[in-house]
Each structure stands twice: as structure tokens, then as C-alpha cells.
Design a protein around this motif. Structure first.
Motif, short mmCIF file in Angstrom:
data_model
loop_
_atom_site.label_atom_id
_atom_site.label_comp_id
_atom_site.label_asym_id
_atom_site.label_seq_id
_atom_site.Cartn_x
_atom_site.Cartn_y
_atom_site.Cartn_z
N UNK A 98 29.76 4.66 -33.41
CA UNK A 98 30.47 5.93 -33.39
C UNK A 98 31.98 5.80 -33.59
N UNK A 99 32.56 4.73 -33.12
CA UNK A 99 34.01 4.71 -33.03
C UNK A 99 34.66 3.80 -34.07
N UNK A 100 34.09 2.62 -34.29
CA UNK A 100 34.83 1.63 -35.05
C UNK A 100 34.93 2.00 -36.52
N UNK A 101 36.05 1.65 -37.16
CA UNK A 101 36.22 1.94 -38.59
C UNK A 101 35.17 1.16 -39.39
N UNK A 102 34.68 1.76 -40.48
CA UNK A 102 33.54 1.20 -41.23
C UNK A 102 33.73 -0.27 -41.62
N UNK A 196 22.77 16.83 -36.34
CA UNK A 196 23.03 17.29 -34.98
C UNK A 196 24.43 16.90 -34.55
N UNK A 197 24.79 15.64 -34.86
CA UNK A 197 26.12 15.17 -34.46
C UNK A 197 27.21 15.99 -35.16
N UNK A 203 31.50 22.43 -33.69
CA UNK A 203 31.83 23.43 -32.68
C UNK A 203 32.88 22.92 -31.70
N UNK A 204 33.49 21.76 -32.03
CA UNK A 204 34.67 21.34 -31.29
C UNK A 204 34.44 20.39 -30.13
N UNK A 205 33.27 19.73 -30.05
CA UNK A 205 33.08 18.76 -28.97
C UNK A 205 33.87 17.49 -29.26
N UNK A 206 34.24 16.79 -28.20
CA UNK A 206 34.96 15.52 -28.35
C UNK A 206 33.96 14.39 -28.59
N UNK A 210 29.97 14.02 -27.52
CA UNK A 210 28.89 13.77 -28.48
C UNK A 210 28.06 12.58 -28.01
N UNK A 211 28.76 11.50 -27.61
CA UNK A 211 28.02 10.31 -27.17
C UNK A 211 27.19 10.63 -25.93
N UNK A 212 27.82 11.31 -24.98
CA UNK A 212 27.16 11.56 -23.69
C UNK A 212 26.00 12.54 -23.84
#
Lengths: 313, 336
Positions: A98-102, A196-197, A203-206, A210-212
Motif C-alpha cells: 500500500x505505501x512503498x513507491x513502486x 473497493x480501495x 470518498x476521502x478515507x485516509x 483503507x488498510x484498517x
């Protein structure tokens, strides 16, 4: 020879070969179980099942054997290793997916898989010569002064820190099982539908939300499967632990004490077991581990199947 | 078809080839302690005679089982079998080479050979009865050494080993409390202390742990620069470990061919004998004369030509008197 017929006969030979190959696996497992039972029959007769499992005595001189200390050590080191490894492994998986650059994804993934490829004897030697002194000199005294001073939990950190103990063994084990949990979790995270993500982000989730709320619930079963597979690995791990656990047959409340696991007992004592009952008791321990591992792997399979069914729909 | 045929031909060739060569190979298995010297001797023996020795160091327990089931030409064990055990399995046994065990300590300011111990002091420490280094049992032996009031960290072997068997027999022979509370064997239930895997594990812990005491084979004490102690032997003499003291132990000990040399080389009666030594033994099947003769030939060669090699590797060659006894023993069984 007509082409059709020839193809049929090739097909037939091929299916026979594959059937034999898989049949051999089943036969092998059954064969191992039979040999284990046969070899341990003396000890099974002598000690019985319940008495062997609950007896804490392990005295080769007096030929009195019990599995309780080894089962206890196996259980404690495995649970503690999972306790350390799971948060780290899931953290790694979240970062990678989810976080790291490709451009970092590939190198980190390879690094994790390489960790899994290191032979366990190397972890053992590293543990003995490098980790154990560090644990004894810095980490364990620090733990004693912080957590060890608290009531109740303090019991876990009593005694002189020697570096040869359940805590050090668990740390090594946790490093060994992180790659398994991490890569299976990563694969399950990747199964989360992108739609889904993306909707959630729209809709503005952080990222945290999203992870949680989306990724983790979606991949729960996959993570369980990964954890159970790591559990299986931790249960059976031998050489890495054999060097830093001390093989003392005792049940203690402190994690800073030496202990024994089933595999460590086998590795340490098998070659020099000179009496029949002694050797037979070691085989008996092996059966117990066999059954424990069997149950764990069956559970893992169950979770993975359930996860697969859920997402393949 | 042609391919298949040549394949079969190749397999047949390989099998006949190895069958032809099997005669020149001597198969042994057992104790890991003497494996390096057996392999070194085997290398020289091969150069001298063309005979190959294939020695698997699988542990004494495995060596005993392999010769009992007659799957090898000879078995090797660090612990002697009793005459009854030998008779039961139709075996004979003789010692091949020896090793010495020393006590090593890690105390600030104490160098190799500066401290003296006796069986009583060692026994008390390993039983957990003497908890501190300034215990009277240690103090009385070391008037000149500054002993701190720190806890003794006892280090023992975590794995089953001949070294432990030698060491526990040494304690059991002198210290009756050890005999009743712990006993002797390849692995015992140590009342106190931490376990190191192998001689290297014990050496490493003794080095790392402050105020530690441990027992290791002599070679490991030298290689790791550990502070070995002097020992007072049953004759009352304080000795430093070394080849002469180990050899004297074997020379003064009562190895009896009638009992198939069944003897622990501990607390030997000689005035200059090191009290903790052990021979490692070769087991032969009485019903396999041919392979016995091949094995005996090898060890006879090693007795004649292998002493310096053994000392290079810090093994202790048998004294001449014992070698002669062994040769007479071989003759008696018609394999020499």
C-alpha cells in the motif's frame, strides 16, 4: 500407429506416472508414522501416553523420561516468536502493497524471500556468536530494568541474563518466520479488489482507514493461513534454536532461562542415546511433534481453502 | 532402444565396478570425538597401502547400533561397553586413541594454569552446593589467588557426548553425592548451569559468561586460549594438563584385556596421572573375521605410524605398554 491411439497411450502412461508420484508421498508419510510408532513402542508401553506427556522428568541416567518440559519449551518459544513476528510481518506486507513507491516493491520483496532462503544453521551460528552476547549484555538487562520491575509481568524476566534462553531463541525464530507471514500476507493484500480501495479513497478515507477497514478484513483468512504456516515452521525449527536454547529440561516462569524444545532435544541427544529406552523415548517425542505439526498444517490448509473460496467467487 | 540399452550397460558397469572396489574399502561408523584423527590416519594409510577407510561420525550410540546390526566393518564408541553387553552382541572391543578433558574458568586476572581445583571443589560447583567463587572448598586450594564473591556460572554440554560421560564418571568416582544425585552418562540431568552445544558451545559460553566454569576437551582449551585449571589427582599431586599427564593416566590404569578393556580412564592411580581422560573404543564383530582383520591391520598401522599425527591434532596416543596388550588381545581372537 494412428495418432489418436498413440496419444491415448501416452496419456495413460503420463497419468500413471503422476498417480504413482503422488501415491508415494502418501505412502512415505504413512511409512514414517509406522516407523516412528514401531521405534517408540518400548517407551509407549513403558510410560503410557498421559504419563509421558505430563511428566517433567528427563533423566537419561535413571532412564526416566517425560515430554512435558519439551512440549512446554516448544510451545513458549513458538508463541513468543509469533508474538514478535506477526506485527512486523504484517507491517512489512502493508508497506510493500500500500505505501512503498513502486520501484522499491521488487527489491524489498526479493530481500524478504532471501531471508527465507538462509539455511537455519547459519541463523544458529549467528545466534550463538552474535545475538546471544548482545542479548545478554544489552537487551536483557534493559528489559529487566524496565518491564522486569513491573508486578506480574516482571516474573517473565527474572534471573541472570545469559543470552542462552527462551527469549533469544524466540527472537531468532521470529526472524526466520517473518518472511513466510510477510509474503503470504502480501499476496492476500494484493487480492483486495482495487475497485473497493479506489472507491474508499474517492470518498476521502485516509490510508490508515483503507488498510484498517478494507484491506485487513478482506485478507484476514489469508493472514491466518500465513501465520499457521509460520507456526508449523517454528514448531519444527531445529538447528537455529539448538545453539541458543541450552537444552535444559525444566519448566520455568522466566523467559531468561534455558529450556528445551522437542526438536532441540532430538538434535542434541539422538546421536549419543545409548540405551534402548532412551532412544525409544526420543522417537516418542518425535511422534508428538509429528502430530502437533500435522494438526497445525491441517488448520493452515483449512484457513487457506476458506480464503480461496471466498475470493474466487 | 539403443539409448536404453547403453543406459543399462552403463548401470551394470558402475555396479560391477563398485563391487570390485568394495574389497578395498573399510567402513566404520560411530563416535564423533575421534573422527578427525581416524580420517587423518585413513588419508595416510590410503597413501601407504591403497586401502580406503570410510568413517561416518554419527555418534557413539549410532556406532554401537550399526555394529550390532553388522552394517559396518567396525563401530566406534567413546564409552566402553561392559563385557556383558559385548557378549550379548558377540562383539569385542579395544581402545584406539585417547583424549584429555580439562576444566576451564573465566575469572578476571586468572590465567591458564593459575588456579587449582580438585574433584571435591568441582563436584560442589556442579552440584550447586558451592555458589560463589570464594567458597571454602575452592579457597583452600588457592591461597594465592584473589577469589571474588561472585556467583559461579556452571557451563555443561547440552548435547549427549563422550566428554560428558568422561567428566561425570570422574565426578562420580570421587564424589559420592554426585553418584547418588546425578550419576554418569553421555547426557545427565545437571542440577545447575547452562548448556552449550558441543565443545565449541561450552568454550564460547565460558568465554562470554563472567565467572564461568566449564569442561572441554584439551584441544578446545588450547585453541580458544581458555584459562584451564590445574587439578589435584587422587594421588594428591597438583598437575598441569598435557600429553605426559594424559599418557601417564593410560599407562598406570588397569586396562584388562579379559574385560575387553572396559575402563573409564578417570582418577587413574599414577602419581603423575591426569584424573580426567578417556579412551575411545573400536568395536568389532566376532563373527566377521575378514573385516576384523582389515580393521586391525589399519589400527596396527596407526599404532606404529600415527602417533605424531595424533599429537598434531591434540589427541593422545596410547602408551606402548597398552598397545602391546591390545596386540596380544587381537592375537587371542585370531585376527592379528
Amino acid at each position: 500407429m494412428p495418432i489418436i491411439e498413440r496419444r491415448n497411450s501416452v496419456d495413460f502412461v503420463f497419468s500413471v506416472i503422476t498417480a504413482v508420484a503422488s501415491g508415494v508421498v502418501v505412502l512415505l508419510i504413512l511409512g514414517i508414522l509406522i516407523v516412528l510408532i514401531h521405534e517408540s513402542w518400548l517407551a509407549i508401553n513403558h510410560f503410557g501416553v498421559i504419563r509421558f506427556i505430563i511428566s517433567t522428568d528427563w533423566d537419561p541416567v535413571k532412564e526416566s523420561f517425560g515430554a512435558a518440559t519439551a512440549i512446554f519449551g516448544t510451545f513458549v518459544t513458538t508463541v513468543l516468536a509469533l508474538f514478535i513476528a506477526i506485527p512486523i510481518a504484517i507491517g512489512i506486507a502493508i508497506f510493500v502493497t500500500e505505501i512503498c513507491p513502486p520501484f522499491l516493491k521488487e527489491p524489498i520483496g526479493i530481500a524478504i524471500e532471501l531471508l527465507a532462503a538462509i539455511p537455519s544453521i547459519i541463523y544458529g551460528m549467528w545466534g550463538l556468536f552474535t545475538l546471544a552476547p548482545i542479548m545478554a549484555k544489552y537487551i536483557e538487562p534493559a528489559l529487566q530494568h524496565s518491564i522486569g520491575a513491573l508486578p506480574v509481568v516482571g516474573i517473565l524476566f527474572q534471573g541472570t541474563p545469559m543470552g542462552i534462553d527462551m527469549l533469544t531463541a524466540s527472537v531468532i525464530l521470529s526472524i526466520m518466520i517473518i518472511p513466510f507471514t510477510a509474503s503470504i500476507s502480501r499476496d492476500s493484500f494484493n487480492l483486495t479488489p482495487a475497485v473497493v480501495k479506489e472507491s474508499a479513497y474517492a470518498i476521502g478515507t485516509t490510508k490508515w482507514e483503507v488498510v484498517k477497514n478494507i484491506v485487513l478484513p478482506y485478507s484476514k483468512l489469508g493472514i491466518y493461513g500465513g501465520i499457521t504456516l509460520s507456526l508449523g515452521r517454528a514448531l519444527g525449527e531445529t538447528m537455529a534454536v539448538a545453539f541458543v536454547l541450552g537444552n535444559n529440561h525444566q519448566i520455568t516462569s522466566s523467559l531468561l532461562n534455558a529450556a528445551a524444545t522437542i526438536t532441540v532435544t532430538l538434535a542434541n541427544e539422538f546421536t549419543e542415546a545409548d540405551k534402548d529406552l532412551y532412544l525409544s523415548s526420543l522417537f516418542y517425542l518425535a511422534i508428538i511433534l509429528f502430530i502437533m505439526s500435522f494438526i497445525v498444517l491441517a488448520l493452515a490448509k483449512f484457513f487457506l481453502l476458506k480464503a480461496e473460496r471466498k475470493y474466487s467467487r | 532402444m539403443k539409448v536404453l540399452f547403453s543406459f543399462i550397460l552403463a548401470v551394470v558397469c558402475i555396479f560391477t565396478f563398485s563391487a570390485a572396489h568394495a574389497e578395498d574399502i573399510l567402513n566404520g561408523a560411530g563416535a564423533s570425538f575421534p573422527a578427525p584423527i581416524y580420517q587423518a590416519w585413513a588419508y595416510d594409510y590410503n597413501k601407504a597401502t591403497g586401502m580406503k577407510l570410510n568413517y561416518q561420525s554419527i555418534g557413539s550410540g549410532g556406532g554401537i547400533r550399526q555394529i550390532e546390526s553388522r552394517t559396518v566393518d567396525f563401530g566406534a564408541s567413546d564409552a566402553p561397553l561392559t563385557p556383558e553387553e559385548l557378549d550379548k552382541n558377540n562383539l569385542i572391543q579395544f581402545p584406539a586413541v585417547m583424549g584429555g578433558v580439562v576444566l576451564v574458568v573465566n575469572l578476571p586476572g586468572v590465567k591458564a594454569g593459575q588456579m587449582t581445583l580438585d574433584s571435591n571443589a568441582v563436584c560442589k560447583a556442579y552440584l550447586g552446593d558451592a555458589k560463589y567463587w570464594d567458597d571454602p572448598s575452592i579457597k583452600a586450594l588457592n591461597p594465592g589467588v584473589n577469589l571474588p564473591h561472585t556467583e559461579i556460572t556452571v557451563v555443561h554440554r547440552s548435547d549427549g557426548s563422550g566428554t560428558t560421560a568422561i567428566f561425570t564418571n570422574y565426578l562420580g568416582g570421587q564424589c559420592s553425592e554426585w553418584k547418588t544425585r546425578v550419576g554418569a552418562g553421555t547426557s545427565v540431568k545437571f542440577p545447575v548451569g547452562i548448556g552449550g552445544k558441543g565443545n565449541e558451545g561450552v568454550s564460547n559460553y565460558v568465554k562470554q559468561a563472567p565467572a564461568a566454569i566449564g569442561y572441554v576437551e584439551y584441544a578446545y582449551a588450547l585453541q580458544n586460549n581458555l584459562a584451564y585449571t590445574l587439578l589435584k589427582n587422587p594421588a594428591g599431586k597438583v598437575l598441569a594438563p598435557g600429553f605426559d599427564a594424559f599418557k601417564e593416566a593410560a599407562a598406570s590404569a588397569d586396562f584388562d584385556p579379559k574385560k575387553h578393556f572396559d575402563l573409564w580412564l578417570v582418577n587413574a592411580p599414577g602419581k603423575d596421572a591426569w584424573p580426567i581422560a578417556g579412551a575411545t573404543f573400536i568395536l568389532l564383530a566376532r563373527d566377521k573375521k575378514d573385516s576384523d582383520m582389515k580393521t586391525v591391520k589399519f589400527y596396527d598401522w596407526a599404532f606404529k605410524n600415527g602417533d605424531s599425527k595424533a599429537e598434531d591434532l591434540t589427541y593422545v596416543p596410547l602408551p606402548k605398554s597398552l598397545k602391546d596388550k591390545i596386540r596380544a588381545y587381537w592375537k587371542e581372537y585370531g585376527i592379528y
